[in-house]
Design an enzyme around this catalytic site. Structure first.
Site, short mmCIF file in Angstrom:
data_model
loop_
_atom_site.label_atom_id
_atom_site.label_comp_id
_atom_site.label_asym_id
_atom_site.label_seq_id
_atom_site.Cartn_x
_atom_site.Cartn_y
_atom_site.Cartn_z
N TYR A 51 16.76 23.79 18.56
CA TYR A 51 16.03 22.67 17.95
C TYR A 51 17.00 21.65 17.37
O TYR A 51 17.97 22.02 16.73
CB TYR A 51 15.11 23.17 16.83
CG TYR A 51 13.66 22.84 17.14
CD1 TYR A 51 13.23 21.52 17.14
CD2 TYR A 51 12.76 23.83 17.49
CE1 TYR A 51 11.93 21.21 17.47
CE2 TYR A 51 11.45 23.51 17.82
CZ TYR A 51 11.04 22.21 17.81
OH TYR A 51 9.76 21.88 18.15
N GLU A 53 15.90 18.09 15.97
CA GLU A 53 15.23 16.84 15.59
C GLU A 53 16.21 15.90 14.91
O GLU A 53 17.00 16.32 14.06
CB GLU A 53 14.08 17.14 14.64
CG GLU A 53 12.84 17.67 15.35
CD GLU A 53 11.67 17.91 14.39
OE1 GLU A 53 11.85 17.78 13.18
OE2 GLU A 53 10.58 18.22 14.90
N ASP A 197 11.02 -1.73 33.58
CA ASP A 197 10.81 -0.29 33.80
C ASP A 197 11.32 0.02 35.21
O ASP A 197 10.65 -0.27 36.20
CB ASP A 197 9.33 0.03 33.66
CG ASP A 197 9.00 1.48 33.98
OD1 ASP A 197 9.91 2.23 34.42
OD2 ASP A 197 7.84 1.88 33.78
N LYS A 226 13.65 10.38 39.61
CA LYS A 226 13.25 9.77 40.89
C LYS A 226 14.51 9.45 41.69
O LYS A 226 15.24 10.38 42.01
CB LYS A 226 12.34 8.57 40.62
CG LYS A 226 11.05 9.02 39.90
CD LYS A 226 10.07 7.90 39.58
CE LYS A 226 8.90 8.44 38.76
NZ LYS A 226 7.98 7.37 38.31
N ARG A 232 13.52 16.12 35.26
CA ARG A 232 12.37 15.34 34.77
C ARG A 232 12.66 14.92 33.33
O ARG A 232 12.81 15.78 32.46
CB ARG A 232 11.09 16.17 34.81
CG ARG A 232 10.79 16.79 36.13
CD ARG A 232 9.34 17.18 36.25
NE ARG A 232 8.57 16.01 36.58
CZ ARG A 232 8.46 15.51 37.81
NH1 ARG A 232 9.05 16.09 38.83
NH2 ARG A 232 7.75 14.43 38.03
C1 LIG Z 1 7.01 7.33 37.40
C2 LIG Z 1 6.86 6.12 36.56
C3 LIG Z 1 6.63 6.20 35.19
C4 LIG Z 1 6.22 7.45 34.47
O1 LIG Z 1 6.96 8.54 34.56
P1 LIG Z 1 6.39 9.97 34.15
O2 LIG Z 1 7.67 10.70 33.95
O3 LIG Z 1 5.57 10.44 35.29
O4 LIG Z 1 5.61 9.82 32.89
C5 LIG Z 1 6.62 5.03 34.44
N1 LIG Z 1 6.83 3.85 35.03
C6 LIG Z 1 7.02 3.73 36.35
C7 LIG Z 1 7.23 2.38 36.93
C8 LIG Z 1 7.03 4.86 37.17
O5 LIG Z 1 7.20 4.73 38.47
#
Ligand SMILES: *Cc1c(COP(=O)(O)O)cnc(C)c1O
Length: 416
Positions: A51, A53, A197, A226, A232
């Protein structure tokens, strides 16, 4: 996984079956990938026991002698790789990262202007069913009805009219480049923050095949799982003067203890992403996507916007006489994994939309190249034509599994 097999054969069996499936199928979901064994080892490490925080040097728990240097190292790697002034590597995933940004910079009820979900945006950009669309107002922009591309003059006009407090550029299903400089200018003109994003395209940005949002954006969020090919998780990169507000919004604003095993694995992925091999990987993703889009166009498919600049391809199935869902289901039975997706101005509902979405990050990680795209396109076409024929789907699944043997996926222990 001997201990897992002894303790819990049921879970072990499901993981093993999934590993076989990942080895023997063509995974074309653009948000998915194969991480390296090194990333898996960090993810599965004893760091999950701890932990912590707070932030390095300012924790609410003792015993941080190894965790503090770990988190600082990973944040430094993130800053160096993207050229950012500040990095927060604690967000649990992409959606919580975006929520943290709004929580840091907006008052409840202020306005978010992001790409509309059915036009390729993400739920967390202010869409109604998401908390981001409940707690804040939303004024989404769309793509042009003819070109299916973002029309920056239309975005500017909407921003002038709606006066949002934050403008978001980013997408889950937009096959073209983002002009981050244009978004930055529009945001400055109307006095809004600019959030880029780059969840889908972070690996392409690192590889230099998509323009970087820095220094145009005030804040950049990205998932790490990704095209970046990590575990993740997510990161928030921002201007130095916003760092404290962002950090406070992540913890204690929204989250408790960071997932240190994930932080470590993000660090490993960032190290891998800083290599020339990764830049070559990013270039190959885009070349593969262009080639696959070309093959689908040549077979008469309605590729949205006429092609792709990045890692993903959106295809409208309307002219083939079936829904995206039906096409995606048939392909899944044939060992080709895609997802059904809305297309811009889709007359159908999101759960059964008109399109499918394909992407090349995972197959490129296996070393599959441009030369293999005609074969992959031919399989896709054959299965879609035979969407009601299980015999064709079974035969293609066997052919796909055989093909996959020549391209072992990173990270998998199983060699099929
Ligand atoms: C995949 C994605 C997210 C969210 O990701 P998670 O890990 O699934 O919550 C946010 N913004 C965009 C543009 C994405 O492609």
């Amino acid at each position: 996984m001997d201990a897992l097999l002894r303790t819990d054969p049921e879970i072990h069996g499901l993981i093993e079956a999934e590993e076989r499936f990942q080895a023997e199928s063509l995974r074309l979901i653009p948000s998915e990938n194969y991480v390296s064994r090194a990333v898996l080892e960090a993810t599965g490490s004893i760091l999950t026991n701890k932990y912590s925080e707070g932030y390095p040097g300012r924790r609410y728990y003792e015993g941080q002698r190894n965790i503090d240097p770990l988190e600082s190292l990973v944040a430094e790697r993130a800053k160096a790789l993207f050229g950012a002034e500040h990095a927060n590597v604690q967000p649990y995933s992409g959606s919580p990262a975006n929520l943290a940004v709004y929580f840091a910079l907006l008052k409840p009820g202020e306005k978010i202007m992001g790409l509309s979900l059915p036009h390729g945006g993400h739920l967390s950009h202010g869409w109604g069913v998401s908390a981001t669309g409940v707690l804040w107002q939303s004024a989404p922009y769309g793509v042009d009805p003819v070109t299916k591309r973002i029309d920056y003059d239309a975005v500017r006009e909407l921003a002038r009219r709606e006066r949002p407090q934050i403008i978001v550029a980013g997408a889950t299903a937009y096959p073209r480049l983002f002009d981050f400089a244009a978004f930055g200018e529009i945001a400055r003109e109307v006095g809004a923050y600019f959030l880029a994003d780059i969840a889908h395209i972070a690996g392409l940005v690192v590889a230099g095949v998509h323009p970087s949002p820095l220094p145009h954006a005030d804040v950049v969020t990205t998932t790490t799982h990704k095209t970046l090919r990590g575990p993740r998780g997510a990161m928030i990169l921002c201007r130095g003067d916003l760092g404290e507000r962002i950090d406070k919004a992540v913890f204690p604003g929204l989250q408790g203890g960071p997932h240190n095993h994930t932080t470590a694995a993000i660090g490993v992925a960032l190290r891998e992403a800083a290599t020339p091999e990764f830049a070559a990987y990013g270039r190959q993703i885009v070349e593969n996507a262009r080639a696959l889009a070309g093959e689908m166009l040549a077979r008469g498919y309605d590729v949205v916007s006429g092609g792709t600049d990045n890692h993903l391809i959106l295809i409208d199935m309307t002219n083939r006489g079936l829904t995206g869902k039906k096409a995606a289901r048939a392909l899944d039975r044939a060992g080709i994994v895609v997802n059904a997706n809305t297309v811009p101005f889709d007359p159908r509902k999101p759960f059964s939309p008109s399109g499918i979405r394909l992407g090349t990050p995972a197959i490129t990680s296996r070393g599959i190249g441009v030369g293999e795209m005609p074969r992959i396109a031919a399989w896709i076409d054959e299965v879609i034509r035979a969407a009601d024929d299980p015999a064709v789907q079974q035969r293609v699944a066997a052919e796909v599994a055989e093909f996959c043997r020549a391209f072992p996926a990173p990270g998998l222990a199983l060699r099929v």
